[in-house]
Design a protein around this motif. Structure first.
Motif, PDB file in Angstrom:
ATOM      1  N   ALA A 160       7.984   9.295   6.780  1.00  0.00           N
ATOM      2  CA  ALA A 160       8.935  10.019   7.612  1.00  0.00           C
ATOM      3  C   ALA A 160       9.204   9.292   8.919  1.00  0.00           C
ATOM      4  O   ALA A 160      10.322   9.316   9.424  1.00  0.00           O
ATOM      5  CB  ALA A 160       8.412  11.426   7.903  1.00  0.00           C
ATOM      6  N   CYS A 161       8.174   8.697   9.488  1.00  0.00           N
ATOM      7  CA  CYS A 161       8.308   8.185  10.851  1.00  0.00           C
ATOM      8  C   CYS A 161       8.249   6.678  10.953  1.00  0.00           C
ATOM      9  O   CYS A 161       8.446   6.129  12.032  1.00  0.00           O
ATOM     10  CB  CYS A 161       7.201   8.773  11.734  1.00  0.00           C
ATOM     11  N   GLY A 162       7.939   6.007   9.877  1.00  0.00           N
ATOM     12  CA  GLY A 162       7.843   4.568   9.969  1.00  0.00           C
ATOM     13  C   GLY A 162       6.813   4.188  11.011  1.00  0.00           C
ATOM     14  O   GLY A 162       5.726   4.741  11.066  1.00  0.00           O
ATOM     15  N   ARG A 192       0.842  -1.196   0.000  1.00  0.00           N
ATOM     16  CA  ARG A 192       0.000   0.000   0.000  1.00  0.00           C
ATOM     17  C   ARG A 192       0.880   1.249   0.000  1.00  0.00           C
ATOM     18  O   ARG A 192       1.945   1.293   0.618  1.00  0.00           O
ATOM     19  CB  ARG A 192      -0.874  -0.010   1.258  1.00  0.00           C
ATOM     20  N   ALA A 193       0.430   2.289  -0.709  1.00  0.00           N
ATOM     21  CA  ALA A 193       1.184   3.539  -0.742  1.00  0.00           C
ATOM     22  C   ALA A 193       1.217   4.124   0.660  1.00  0.00           C
ATOM     23  O   ALA A 193       0.240   4.101   1.398  1.00  0.00           O
ATOM     24  CB  ALA A 193       0.522   4.529  -1.704  1.00  0.00           C
ATOM     25  N   LEU A 194       2.389   4.606   1.041  1.00  0.00           N
ATOM     26  CA  LEU A 194       2.563   5.106   2.405  1.00  0.00           C
ATOM     27  C   LEU A 194       2.233   6.586   2.459  1.00  0.00           C
ATOM     28  O   LEU A 194       2.475   7.334   1.510  1.00  0.00           O
ATOM     29  CB  LEU A 194       4.002   4.879   2.850  1.00  0.00           C
ATOM     30  N   THR A 195       1.703   6.986   3.599  1.00  0.00           N
ATOM     31  CA  THR A 195       1.434   8.409   3.776  1.00  0.00           C
ATOM     32  C   THR A 195       2.741   9.123   4.074  1.00  0.00           C
ATOM     33  O   THR A 195       3.761   8.498   4.389  1.00  0.00           O
ATOM     34  CB  THR A 195       0.477   8.624   4.953  1.00  0.00           C
ATOM     35  N   GLY A 196       2.700  10.414   3.989  1.00  0.00           N
ATOM     36  CA  GLY A 196       3.892  11.212   4.279  1.00  0.00           C
ATOM     37  C   GLY A 196       4.391  10.955   5.682  1.00  0.00           C
ATOM     38  O   GLY A 196       5.586  10.837   5.932  1.00  0.00           O
ATOM     39  N   ARG A 197       3.463  10.843   6.584  1.00  0.00           N
ATOM     40  CA  ARG A 197       3.807  10.597   7.985  1.00  0.00           C
ATOM     41  C   ARG A 197       4.516   9.232   8.136  1.00  0.00           C
ATOM     42  O   ARG A 197       5.531   9.099   8.819  1.00  0.00           O
ATOM     43  CB  ARG A 197       2.507  10.615   8.797  1.00  0.00           C
TER      44      ARG A 197
END
Lengths: 287, 887
Positions: free
Chosen positions: B242-244, B234-239
């Protein structure tokens, strides 16, 4: 006893005086293979010197600390190199030749039966032959590094030794006793080959069979040695410790490998020699 | 027969080998350990209301029954599968083992809170609750299982933190873990705490980043690896990018400090909540602290601080430094396991008490290389007391060196390299390090006159003078630069190196550096006492200690602004700690190195002594004047066929005896037995009354020529005879060499190598050799083979003359004519048996008298052997004679 009318032996005969070492040495020394082998061993260092001088500067890696790349640094380096390249096979063949040939060749010439009937007691014959064969083998093992020292001194000078691996430089005078250890250990490590060849020599009439059998053992052991999964079992292979003398040239003299090697070597050797005597004593000489 | 015995031996060996192999395969192995995959729901968060599902595997004790429990925690970036192998091993030892993926890792839910008391600690406490309900787990009280916790790095910290918050924990083995996470990420070897520390940029980055390379979680020790996202493709959000899977507040803190390159008070506060430093005095659990010598992330100082904090509560503590850590090293998996098991066995299985296994302090040291495998050998030096990092005593090593200027390059690049975080194992244990020219100052000791083993932190005080920007000329413009802002922070990285010689690069023990941040008044100086990295390193005789200060290090953040400082020694002494109580176990050679050769000598003696035949002084005085008496002599071939069968005859002095028989009659076999070459199966041979055995001295009165000559082909005929005679050991004058050479009649050929001789020449030389010393009994086997007729005639004369002197000659032949002309007596053999014996004349007369027929010996002979053949019931009869095998 009627010793006065019928002496037990021919006049002047005494079992302890039969087959003197000097006689056996002369018998063996005049053989062509003795000469050829010693010529080869004594010439090899000079051949190496020529090889190194032909290839000088061509592709020697800078600052390499391998034994082979350091060979031209000093006479001792060169001798160590010469020993390392010949110990695994050439010296094995030389030792196997002198020890494997000694009884088997007499059998093949039929001269063995005349010696035994002369009579040289069997134990004594074997003992004298053992001493002389081991003597020749030892001379072969020693002659190569000594000639290499001489050749190296002439070609590369009596410089201080550069230790392989670390590159440390140690004065030649301090290393010379170490080199004695190296030669001594090289002798001990060849004991198994010598003893096996000797045992085979008493079992066969074919000198080549005895020599080949002993060399074959070394080859088989070298192959087995490469099987890593054998693990610590490999330590009990007779050839496993043959390169342990390199430890004597390390900055810190480490005896452990050489002690283990000597232990394994002596163990095999003593048993093989005992078998040789036991067999030969009972053997029917039909050659 | 001998061969048969040899074959039996071989068969026995093969059987033994087969039996051994079968036993190897069929030997009962340990009962298999099966893990149960399960999901354990827990509630955590500050309010204890956040539900998280932990992915866990439970291994009941092997062999059934109740056992103590062990919680096995994984390292950062790992999951429960990273510790599976160790879990199986522990379960095999009778422990109920629970492994789980910590929140935020593997298939567990939740986010990473860095072993926070509000999150991970609560989770583990509920795992202990869960264990308390398992029927296989031994309980101390209701709801209180007998439980230990082990784990490395992140898993080691949770062991410590849980032990602090949960009194039910009975023993812990934290490995390569931290005491103060803030100090680990912002160390300052000059003291002053993480707020003034140097940012351990690269390790921190690897720690927090999910793009970190996987360094092999199976090791357990160095389990810092990539974070995995359960979301998969799944495409990851910006958060998320950045933060895993970090808790957002931790992510924010990290991003702030990483950007600024220095610690904020909130960051220090937060990191310390996740560190044992925040629970000082609360860990009262028996603790085995295992720390890695190769660890630039959580160096030995962390274990030291943990040990002191726990020991202060009175709890038993042991410290072990092993050859491993986040930077690699051997790993010592087996040793780790044994040490862990020993600790748990004592505190969990045996209820503690006296006889704590192991030593208070243990250090893995280099034991050289195994001479066989050429692999490194590690020895474990032990001390009954933990000396700490100050050692049991301190010594001072004088250093010398002038003031040296060092430049900090703009942007901090290129930088010196001490170790490369996360790649320790790639670089191996080369101890190689790189310092950039112009960026380092070095101060050397004199070559050591005795070896020095440093165990702990060496300390040194250096003076730092700020010189301003590098574009200023030398130091003269220092005043000019003084108008700039006040105290300047100088970052330095101190190393203690081992210098073996001028030709070799300095060795940086374990690749460790001590970062220092010191405030220096512009144009002034500041003295700073540096605690050099804690090491266990032996400096050999002749080596020098070198203090090197560099302005940069790859693993750390340094100032970007270019600057120049001058560094000198404030006090010339380097204070080094020595742990005198550490004892390395003596390592003698293995017992087998002595036992094997001794055993071999015993076996050899048995082989040789049991093989000894009875000494022969078997004398029959009656026969002292009888050259030869053979009685009942029998010798069988290997196949049982008899070569010589119950042969008896006597030869008197002065006889020339013909031993007559067709090929295969056993003549040669008889002669070989006569010479002591082969052993009779039955019967005996006596020469002048003395029994013949191999090498019997009486054989010296026998001269023999049997079955062809035997010479050394490379020697001349003369040399052969001379050496033969010398081999008998008898005096040269007894040889009668000239007479023998006369018989050989070789002329000039005598001085040629024997290999050039013709058959006849060898034959004559061999007969000459047999006559050397004029033996009382001369045995010749087919002596005229290969001789031409004149030589044959001459040989006959020689033999007859020889016997005339009172000596005895035995001639074997299948040529009847020869025997007839040479011999006065004859023994006729056929198929190993005696056919007849007597004088030649008698034989002829008897034959003539009996049937008036044949007068020639040949006819007699043929008649005789024909009778024998028929008598023996052999239909083949005489036809066999010519083609019969030679004995």
């Amino acid at each position: 006893m009627t010793a006065d009318t019928a002496p037990a032996t021919a006049s002047g005969y005494s079992p302890g005086r039969t087959l003197p070492l000097s006689v056996e040495i002369v018998r063996q020394f005049r053989r062509r293979r003795t000469m050829v082998m010693f010529t080869l061993l004594l010439a090899l260092p000079w051949v190496l010197v020529i090889a190194f001088s032909l290839g000088a500067g061509s592709n020697a890696p800078q600052n390499s600390l391998r034994l082979s790349d350091l060979a031209t640094e000093s006479a001792l380096n060169f001798a160590a190199f010469a020993l390392s390249v010949s110990a695994s096979f050439l010296l094995v063949v030389a030792v196997a030749l002198f020890c494997g040939d000694t009884v088997a060749s007499e059998a093949s010439w039929s001269s063995l039966r005349y010696l035994l009937a002369s009579p040289v007691p069997r134990d004594r014959l074997l003992r004298q032959k053992l001493i002389v064969a081991f003597g020749y083998a030892a001379a072969a093992v020693v002659s190569l590094p000594l000639m290499a020292l001489l050749a190296g001194t002439v070609a590369f000078g009596w410089n201080d030794i550069t230790i392989p691996g670390t590159g440390e430089v140690i004065p030649a005078a301090t290393v010379l006793p170490r080199f004695g250890i190296v030669i001594g250990y090289a002798l001990v490590s060849q004991l198994v080959v010598a003893s096996l060849a000797f045992l085979l020599s008493t079992m066969t009439d074919s000198p080549l069979g005895a020599v080949g059998g002993a060399v074959g053992l070394v080859i088989v052991c070298n192959i087995l040695q490469a099987v890593e999964t054998l693990g610590a079992l490999r330590e009990f292979l007779p050839t496993y410790w043959n390169t342990a003398w390199l430890d004597a040239l390390a900055p810190e003299l480490d005896w452990s490998g050489m002690i283990k090697g000597a232990s394994v070597s002596v163990t095999y050797s003593v048993i093989l020699l005992a078998l040789a005597f036991r067999r030969f004593r009972r053997k029917d000489i039909v050659s | 027969m001998k061969f048969a015995r040899g074959r039996r031996l071989v068969a026995l060996l093969i059987a033994l080998a087969l039996a051994g192999t079968a036993a190897w395969f069929l030997w009962p192995s340990d009962p298999p350990v099966r893990g149960t995959e399960l999901t354990i729901p827990v509630l955590d968060g500050p309010a204890g209301d956040q539900r998280v599902n932990l992915d866990a595997t439970y291994f009941p004790p092997a062999g059934g029954g109740k056992g103590p429990a062990v919680l096995l925690a994984h390292g950062f970036g790992g999951s429960k599968t990273s510790v599976r192998a160790e879990a199986v091993r522990l379960a095999g030892e009778g422990y109920a083992v629970l492994t789980w993926s910590a929140r935020g890792f593997g298939r567990s839910g939740g986010e990473i809170a860095l072993n926070s008391p509000d999150y991970e600690v609560k989770d583990v406490r509920q795992l202990i609750d869960w264990l308390a309900r398992r029927p296989e787990v031994r309980l101390d009280a209701a709801g209180d299982p007998r439980v230990g916790i082990a784990g490395g790095s992140y898993g080691g910290a949770i062991a410590l933190m849980t032990a602090a918050y949960d009194a039910r924990v009975d023993a812990i083995v934290p490995q390569i873990t931290w005491y103060d996470l803030a100090d680990a990420l912002f160390p300052n070897a000059a003291g002053g705490g993480p707020e003034g520390g140097v940012f351990k940029r690269m390790w921190a980055g690897l720690f927090f980043s999910r793009g970190a390379p996987d360094t092999g979680g199976e090791r357990g020790a160095a389990a810092l690896g990539a974070l995995t996202t359960p979301q998969g493709q799944r495409a990851l959000t910006g958060r998320e990018v950045a933060c895993g899977r970090f808790l957002p507040e931790i992510c924010d803190i990290y991003q702030t400090v990483a950007e600024r390159g220095e610690a904020t008070p909130e960051a220090v506060e937060r990191l310390r909540q996740s560190s044992p430093i925040s629970v000082q005095g609360r860990i009262k659990t028996p603790t085995l602290l295992i720390q890695g010598l190769h660890d630039s992330l959580f160096p030995l100082e962390h274990a030291d601080a943990n040990a002191r904090a726990i020991a202060a509560t009175g709890a038993p503590v042991q410290v072990a430094w092993f050859d491993g850590g986040h930077d690699g090293g051997d790993g010592e998996i087996d040793w780790l396991h044994e040490r862990t098991i020993a600790w748990f066995d004592h505190w969990l299985k045996r209820d503690g008490g006296a006889g704590i296994p192991g030593s208070a302090f243990e250090v893995s040291r280099d034991g050289g290389r195994d001479p066989g495998t050429r692999r490194r050998v590690l020895l474990h030096a032990e001390s009954a007391r933990y000396p700490g990092l100050g050692g049991t005593e301190r010594r001072t090593v004088p250093l010398t060196g002038p003031e040296q200027r060092v430049a900090n390059p703009p942007g901090g690049s290129p930088s010196s390299i001490s170790s490369v975080p996360g790649f320790g194992e790639l670089l191996g244990n080369l101890n190689s390090s790189i310092t950039m020219p112009g960026q380092s100052a070095s101060f050397d000791s004199a070559p050591l006159t005795a070896p020095l083993e440093i165990t702990g932190n060496a300390t040194v005080t250096v003076r730092v003078r700020a010189e301003g920007r590098p574009d200023a000329q030398d130091g003269e413009d220092a005043g000019e630069a003084g108008d700039a802002e006040a105290p300047r922070e100088v970052t330095l990285f101190a190393r203690l190196e081992d210098v073996a010689g001028d030709t070799q690069p300095a060795v940086l023990p374990n690749g460790l550096v001590a970062p220092v941040k010191v405030a220096v008044p512009e144009s002034g100086t500041a003295d700073v006492t540096i605690r050099l990295p804690a090491i266990d390193h032996r400096f050999d005789v002749g080596h020098r200690l070198r203090l090197t200060l560099t302005t940069t290090d790859l693993g750390y953040a340094g100032p970007d602004a270019p600057s120049v400082s001058a560094i000198s020694l404030a006090s010339p002494g380097l204070t080094v700690p020595v742990a005198a109580t550490l004892r390395t176990p003596a390592t003698g050679p293995d017992a087998w190195t002595w036992a094997l050769p001794l055993g071999a000598v015993v076996i050899a003696l048995v082989l040789v002594l049991t093989g000894r035949r009875r000494a022969s002084d078997d004398v029959d005085p009656e026969l002292a004047d009888v050259p030869l008496r053979i009685t009942g002599l029998t010798k069988a071939y290997r196949n049982g066929e008899k070569a010589v069968d119950d042969l008896s005859f006597t030869v008197e002095r002065g006889q020339v005896l013909g031993l007559l028989g067709p090929n295969g009659a056993g003549k040669t076999t008889t002669m070989r037995m006569l010479m002591g070459l082969i052993h009779p199966d039955a019967g005996e041979i006596r020469i002048f009354g003395r029994r013949v055995t191999p090498g019997a001295p009486v054989l010296s009165r026998l001269g023999s020529f049997v079955e062809g000559p035997g010479f050394l082909p490379h020697l001349t005929g003369r040399a052969n005879l001379e050496l033969y005679w010398r081999a008998t050991g008898r005096p040269a004058e007894d040889a009668h060499m000239e007479e023998a050479l006369e018989i050989a009649a070789l002329g000039a050929a005598l001085d040629r190598a024997v290999r050039t001789y013709s058959q006849g020449m060898r034959q004559r030389l061999a007969i000459a050799q047999a006559m050397l010393g004029l033996p009382d009994l001369l045995v010749l086997d087919e002596p005229t083979n290969g001789l031409d007729p004149p030589q044959i005639r001459e040989m006959r004369q020689v033999l007859i003359r020889y016997a005339e002197r009172g000596r005895t000659v035995i001639v074997s032949s299948h040529l009847l004519a020869e025997v007839e002309q040479t011999c006065d007596h004859v023994v006729v053999m056929h198929r190993g048996r005696l056919v007849t014996t007597g004088t030649v004349r008698d034989l002829l007369d008897r034959a003539a008298a009996s049937n008036g027929g044949p007068r020639r010996l040949e006819d007699v002979f043929l008649t005789l052997i024909d009778q024998t053949a028929n008598g023996a019931g052999d239909p083949a009869g005489i036809g066999d004679i010519k083609i019969g095998e030679r004995a």
